[in-house]
Structures are given as structure tokens and as C-alpha cells.
Scaffold this active site. Structure first.
Site, PDB file in Angstrom:
ATOM      1  CE  LYS A 266      -3.210   2.721   2.943  1.00 44.10           C
ATOM      2  NZ  LYS A 266      -4.416   2.541   3.751  1.00 44.10           N
ATOM      3  CG  ASP A 271      -5.757   7.794   5.096  1.00 45.96           C
ATOM      4  OD1 ASP A 271      -6.431   8.443   4.331  1.00 45.96           O
ATOM      5  OD2 ASP A 271      -5.955   6.689   5.569  1.00 45.96           O
ATOM      6  CE  LYS A 278      -6.711   8.316   8.427  1.00 48.55           C
ATOM      7  NZ  LYS A 278      -7.621   7.259   8.925  1.00 48.55           N
ATOM      8  CG  ASP A 289      -2.135   4.938   5.159  1.00 49.10           C
ATOM      9  OD1 ASP A 289      -1.916   3.580   5.564  1.00 49.10           O
ATOM     10  OD2 ASP A 289      -3.285   5.292   4.376  1.00 49.10           O
ATOM     11  CG  ASP A 348     -10.018   7.472   6.696  1.00 49.37           C
ATOM     12  OD1 ASP A 348      -9.041   7.492   6.104  1.00 49.37           O
ATOM     13  OD2 ASP A 348     -10.255   7.610   7.934  1.00 49.37           O
ATOM     14  CD  GLU A 350      -6.687   5.433   2.468  1.00 44.78           C
ATOM     15  OE1 GLU A 350      -7.707   5.829   3.295  1.00 44.78           O
ATOM     16  OE2 GLU A 350      -5.730   5.134   2.804  1.00 44.78           O
ATOM     17  NE  ARG A 352     -11.490  -0.834   2.821  1.00 44.15           N
ATOM     18  CZ  ARG A 352     -12.139  -1.245   3.871  1.00 44.15           C
ATOM     19  NH1 ARG A 352     -13.242  -1.740   3.753  1.00 44.15           N
ATOM     20  NH2 ARG A 352     -11.523  -1.331   4.926  1.00 44.15           N
TER      21      ARG A 352
HETATM   22  N1  BES Z   1      -4.687   4.117   6.819  1.00 44.79           N
HETATM   23  C1  BES Z   1      -5.695   3.751   7.576  1.00 44.79           C
HETATM   24  C2  BES Z   1      -5.867   2.633   8.493  1.00 44.79           C
HETATM   25  C3  BES Z   1      -4.647   2.589   9.720  1.00 44.79           C
HETATM   26  C4  BES Z   1      -5.114   3.053  10.905  1.00 44.79           C
HETATM   27  C5  BES Z   1      -3.445   2.407   9.283  1.00 44.79           C
HETATM   28  C6  BES Z   1      -4.389   3.123  12.050  1.00 44.79           C
HETATM   29  C7  BES Z   1      -2.569   2.765  10.648  1.00 44.79           C
HETATM   30  C8  BES Z   1      -2.861   2.961  11.733  1.00 44.79           C
HETATM   31  C9  BES Z   1      -7.025   3.322   6.552  1.00 44.79           C
HETATM   32  O1  BES Z   1      -6.963   4.113   5.235  1.00 44.79           O
HETATM   33  C10 BES Z   1      -8.148   3.691   7.122  1.00 44.79           C
HETATM   34  O2  BES Z   1      -8.425   5.033   7.463  1.00 44.79           O
HETATM   35  N2  BES Z   1      -9.034   3.032   7.394  1.00 44.79           N
HETATM   36  C11 BES Z   1     -10.463   3.285   7.898  1.00 44.79           C
HETATM   37  C12 BES Z   1     -11.362   2.135   7.325  1.00 44.79           C
HETATM   38  C13 BES Z   1     -12.937   2.780   7.652  1.00 44.79           C
HETATM   39  C14 BES Z   1     -13.137   3.832   7.371  1.00 44.79           C
HETATM   40  C15 BES Z   1     -13.576   1.516   6.880  1.00 44.79           C
HETATM   41  C16 BES Z   1     -10.208   2.726   9.338  1.00 44.79           C
HETATM   42  O3  BES Z   1      -9.443   1.951  10.044  1.00 44.79           O
HETATM   43  O4  BES Z   1     -10.792   3.820  10.431  1.00 44.79           O
HETATM   44 ZN    ZN Z   2      -4.847   4.348   4.657  1.00 45.96          ZN
HETATM   45 ZN    ZN Z   3      -8.186   5.930   5.287  1.00 41.15          ZN
END
Ligand code: BES
Ligand code: ZN
Ligand code: ZN
Length: 498
Positions: A266, A271, A278, A289, A348, A350, A352
Site C-alpha cells: 500500500k 492519508d 480524519k 500509510d 477514508d 481508500e 482498498r
Molecule cells: N490508513 C488507514 C488505516 C490505519 C489506521 C493505518 C491506523 C495505520 C494505523 C486506513 O486507510 C483507514 O483509514 N481505514 C479506515 C477504514 C474505515 C473507514 C472502514 C479505518 O480504519 O478507520
Molecule cells: Zn489509509
Molecule cells: Zn484511510
């Protein structure tokens, strides 16, 4: 930092700190030491209740009775419970403890029992990796004053019993290469996102190829080519930023490879969450990220030194996730390269989306034997497994078993999670093939993995969610604050085994 293998007795090594390891309730008297020193050790152990328990230390001034200035006895707990991960931990703890005495030269005595538990090469390799990784510093942005006052370890002697010297030397080579790769990944993650833009990651890949004597080829796809290929999921994420996305494709092909494997990292260089912005607390560390992408670049930075026999392709769909004027909006529908349509309800989620196109490209264009993706994908994975364990999903028992095996060997922690198909119902969209977020709050890391599985053709595949272990906000002996380089050791061990 210089490492040298010493066949001589530890008592003859002239280090500032000589480190010996002691099992719980084990022997603390050494034939090679003069009786006078053994008596000092015995008395100190009694007075300080030193029993060789894990994280117990005993520090002795040798007063010229042996060549080293100080002796550090380091407790390593029970022999029955000892494994590679404990070896890494005890080595790291002892190096950190030794640093309290500001040594320039340290000597590490390989315990004879370690050579019964592990191969000599593995022991020495672990020592090199641990010393390098536990003393790793990212201080290029610190002022001169602080740097001037540092006194880093310059030389490390490793005392090994003479019949194991040749194997030990191999361990030095392997350990150095792997440590270089991990530090490469840590550096990339630790750099601010303003530096490690998609262009920077692409330039890094180009440099890696340039320095490979033609063994590594690189291609960077630009927006126009991505459009032609139909990578609209990736492009959708990228369009909220003014920085253009880069689709990075590295390939290493030895002669007559037995297998072709693809590593996908990734590569969200920052992010923000996009329009589903966020909160500031969750955004603070989001330069991490691209840690999966950094791991892939790090592996390629050393792949030619490790005589890897498999063909390996590295893919990073690199872009920023920003809430710019042209950003993707909740409710938008994107068509990925494999033709599936995705209703984006949360910008967020993103990673995937970018991975959907990276995995589709890998499956449809490169047609490998195996795909491994490594991604800081879901906060839910951190909720499930904590910060130190990576979640693993996959569709192939053999590949899953192999990754577990090499994780154990490298001391990196992973845990197998279920690809529970019934939860796919939670991702059903009323107007597209799939939604990018699930209905409800629970099992988010599983639905993240299930989403990715929709883009894998019939190919053995493993997904590693490193959202927990990729970055740490606390110092630990083996891993200082910041990017950890997680996955580099495990994946290098795996591809070397092929
Ligand atoms: N990059 C984040 C996931 C992440 C969280 C990485 C903490 C490292 C530490 C990812 O893109 C994200 O924001 N995921 C969301 C998904 C949700 C919106 C379904 C999440 O985990 O809240
Ligand atoms: Zn992310
Ligand atoms: Zn994200």
C-alpha cells in the site's frame, strides 16, 4: 558499525562492555575467568538477587581481571520457553542496557546453548540485525548539538566457538543485508510525507533499478496509462491531491526462475481520510500509510545481494488521500480495472481502492503464481490484535503456512485471521457491485480483507494488515519510535527460501 567474528575466548576480548547471557537459575561461573572475577560475580549476584530472570541484569567492573572493561550479565529466562523471538528480545535488551555505559566497542558472547537451539548462522544473523535495529536512529533533522553529544557503538565483537566460524560469517552477511533493508524501510516511513511524495517513491524505485546492474527493471505508469487500463479506483483516490499518482512496477527476474511472486505494498503517501476527513489525532501519524510500499522498495533494494531464485515483482500504487477540490465524494461509484463497480461511502477506506487496482493489475497482467499484499489497511485490525501483531488472511493453505513459518523464523509476529465469506453480505451495495465500507461496526479488518479478495483472480494470495506494527509511538528495545520496517525481514526470508 563494524562487526567481527572472534573465535577467541570472551575473556580475551578488549571491549568496553562484554555481554554474557544467563539462563534463569543457570551457571554464573566461567572457566575462562580467573577465580577472583568469578568470586566478584558470585557476591554481586547474591547481593543483587540476580537469578538470570528475563530482563535482569548484573553489571560488574572487571578491574583488569579480564580484557574487557565492564561485564554485563543478562538474564534470558527459562530455556524451555526460549525461541527466536525471545532471542531477538534478549539481544535487543542487552544492547540497550550496554548503551547506558556509553561503549564504543561491545562484545557479545554467543551462548553455547543457543547453538544447540538454533543454527549458528541464524544466531549471528539475529545478533547483527538486533544490534543494527535496536541502535537505529533517524536524526537527520536534529541539530548538531545533540548529534555531537552522541557516542554510538562503533564496533561489535561476536565471540563464537571455533568450529562454527564459517557459518557465523555467513550470518554476518545475511544479517547486514537484512538490517540494511529494514533501515531503508524505516527511513522511508520516517521521512515527512512532504518528502516521500508519490514522485519520490517512483524516483526511489528508479534508483534501485539503476543500481542493480540491469537485474531489476522498473516502469512507472502515469495518469494517462492508468486511465487506459481502467484503474479508476486508484485514480479516484488520487484525484483529491494536486500531486500526480504513480503506479510503480519493479521486476527482478533471475535465469530460469521456479516461481513468480508479486509483492504489493500500500502506497498512500499521506492519508487525511479525504472528504471523510480524519480527526487530527488519527491523522498525526498517517505518513506511515505507505509503510507497505516502503517494505516492498526495501526488499528490492537488497534483492540482488541475496541471490533470490524466484522471479519477484513489486507493485506500489502510490498517491495521496487528500480532500482537495476535485476529491472523491461519498456516494461516488468507481469501476476498478477488473470491471467491478465500487460504491464509495467512506473516502477514508481508500487503501482498498488503490489495492483493488494494484491486485487486478497483478492478477490480469503479470499472472503470477502467488500474490502477497502488505498494507496499513484497517484500524480495526489494531483493535483486534493490538499494535505488535499483523493480521494475515489468504486463500491458500500452503502459502499461509509458509508465511507463518518465515514469520516465526524472523521473529515478526503475525496471526491468521478468517476470510469469513458470510460477511461479504455486509459489503453489498444497492447500486454497485460492492461498497467500500461495511454495514455495522464489527469485524472491520475481515471485511477489509474480503473486499481485497474480490480483485484476486484464482491465484494463491495472502494479505498482511500491518496497521498495528508498521509504526510505533513508543520506544522498545528492538524498535525505536517511528517506522518499524515490519514485514521486510519476514518477506525477505520467504523469498530467499523459494
Ligand atoms: N490508513 C488507514 C488505516 C490505519 C489506521 C493505518 C491506523 C495505520 C494505523 C486506513 O486507510 C483507514 O483509514 N481505514 C479506515 C477504514 C474505515 C473507514 C472502514 C479505518 O480504519 O478507520
Ligand atoms: Zn489509509
Ligand atoms: Zn484511510
Amino acid at each position: 558499525m563494524k562487526f567481527s567474528i572472534k573465535p577467541s575466548e570472551p575473556s580475551k576480548l578488549d571491549a568496553d562492555v562484554l555481554i554474557l547471557y544467563v539462563w534463569e537459575d543457570g551457571l554464573i561461573s566461567y572457566n575462562q575467568f580467573p577465580d577472583s572475577l568469578n568470586s566478584v560475580i558470585k557476591e554481586a549476584a547474591e547481593r543483587e538477587d540476580f537469578k538470570g530472570r528475563e530482563k535482569q541484569y548484573l553489571v560488574i567492573s572487571t578491574r583488569g581481571l579480564i580484557s574487557s572493561y565492564k561485564l554485563l550479565l543478562c538474564g534470558i529466562g527459562k530455556k524451555e520457553e526460549y525461541d527466536i523471538s525471545r532471542l531477538y528480545q534478549s539481544l535487543a535488551q542487552s544492547v540497550k542496557k550496554s548503551e547506558e555505559y556509553k561503549p564504543v566497542k561491545i562484545a557479545i558472547a554467543v551462548h553455547d546453548d543457543w547453538l544447540k537451539l538454533f543454527e549458528a548462522k541464524r544466531c549471528v544473523q539475529s545478533i547483527i540485525e538486533t544490534v543494527r535495529l535496536s541502535t537505529y536512529l533517524f536524526d537527520k533533522y536534529k541539530g548538531d548539538e545533540e548529534k555531537k553529544n552522541r557516542r554510538p557503538i562503533e564496533e561489535v565483537y561476536i565471540a563464537v566457538s571455533p568450529p562454527k566460524i564459517a557459518q557465523a560469517e555467513e550470518g554476518v552477511d545475511a544479517g547486514t543485508i537484512i538490517a540494511d533493508a529494514v533501515c531503508f524501510a524505516r527511513d522511508l516511513v520516517n521521512e515527512p510525507a512532504e518528502v516521500t511524495s508519490p514522485q519520490y517513491l517512483a524516483d526511489t524505485a528508479i534508483d534501485i533499478a539503476k543500481n542493480s546492474d540491469g537485474q531489476i527493471k522498473v516502469k512507472i505508469l502515469e495518469i494517462e496509462e492508468m486511465k487506459k487500463l481502467g484503474m479508476n479506483a486508484f485514480l479516484g483516490v488520487a484525484k483529491g491531491s494536486h500531486k500526480p499518482p504513480k503506479f510503480i512496477h519493479l521486476s527482478y527476474k533471475p535465469s530460469r526462475p521456479a516461481k513468480k511472486i508479486i509483492l504489493i505494498g500500500k502506497g498512500i503517501t499521506f492519508d487525511t481520510g479525504g472528504l471523510s476527513l480524519k480527526g487530527s489525532e488519527h491523522m498525526e501519524t498517517m505518513k506511515q500509510d505507505m509503510a507497505g510500499g516502503a517494505a516492498v522498495l526495501a526488499i528490492f533494494s537488497q534483492i540482488t545481494s541475496l541471490s533470490v531464485k524466484a522471479e519477484v515483482i513489486g507493485i506500489i500504487a502510490a498517491c495521496e488521500n487528500m480532500p482537495g477540490g476535485n476529491a472523491l465524494k461519498p456516494g461516488d461509484i468507481l469501476k476498478a480495472m477488473n470491471g467491478k463497480t465500487i460504491e464509495v461511502l467512506n473516502t477514508d477506506a481508500e487503501g482498498r481502492l488503490t489495492l483493488a487496482d494494484a491486485i487486478s493489475y497483478a492478477s490480469l497482467k503479470d499472472k503470477p503464481d502467488e500474490i502477497i499484499d502488505i498494507a496499513t489497511l484497517c484500524g480495526a485490525c489494531v483493535v483486534a490484535l493490538g499494535t505488535d501483531i499483523t493480521g494475515m488472511w489468504g486463500n491458500d493453505e500452503k502459502l499461509l503456512g509458509n508465511i507463518e513459518k518465515y514469520a516465526r523464523l524472523s521473529g515478526e509476529h503475525i496471526w491468521r485471521m478468517p476470510l469469513f465469506k458470510d460477511y461479504m453480505d455486509l459489503m453489498k451495495s444497492s447500486i454497485a457491485d460492492i461498497k467500500n465500507v461495511q454495514m455495522g461496526r464489527y469485524g472491520g479488518a475481515i471485511t477489509g480483507a474480503l473486499f481485497l479478495s474480490e480483485f484476486v483472480e484464482k491465484i494463491p494470495w495472502v494479505h498482511l494488515d500491518i496497521a498495528g506494527p508498521a509504526y510505533t509511538e513508543k520506544d522498545s528495545p528492538l524498535i525505536p519510535h517511528g517506522g518499524t520496517g515490519f514485514g521486510v525481514r519476514l518477506l525477505l526470508e520467504y523469498i530467499v527460501s523459494l
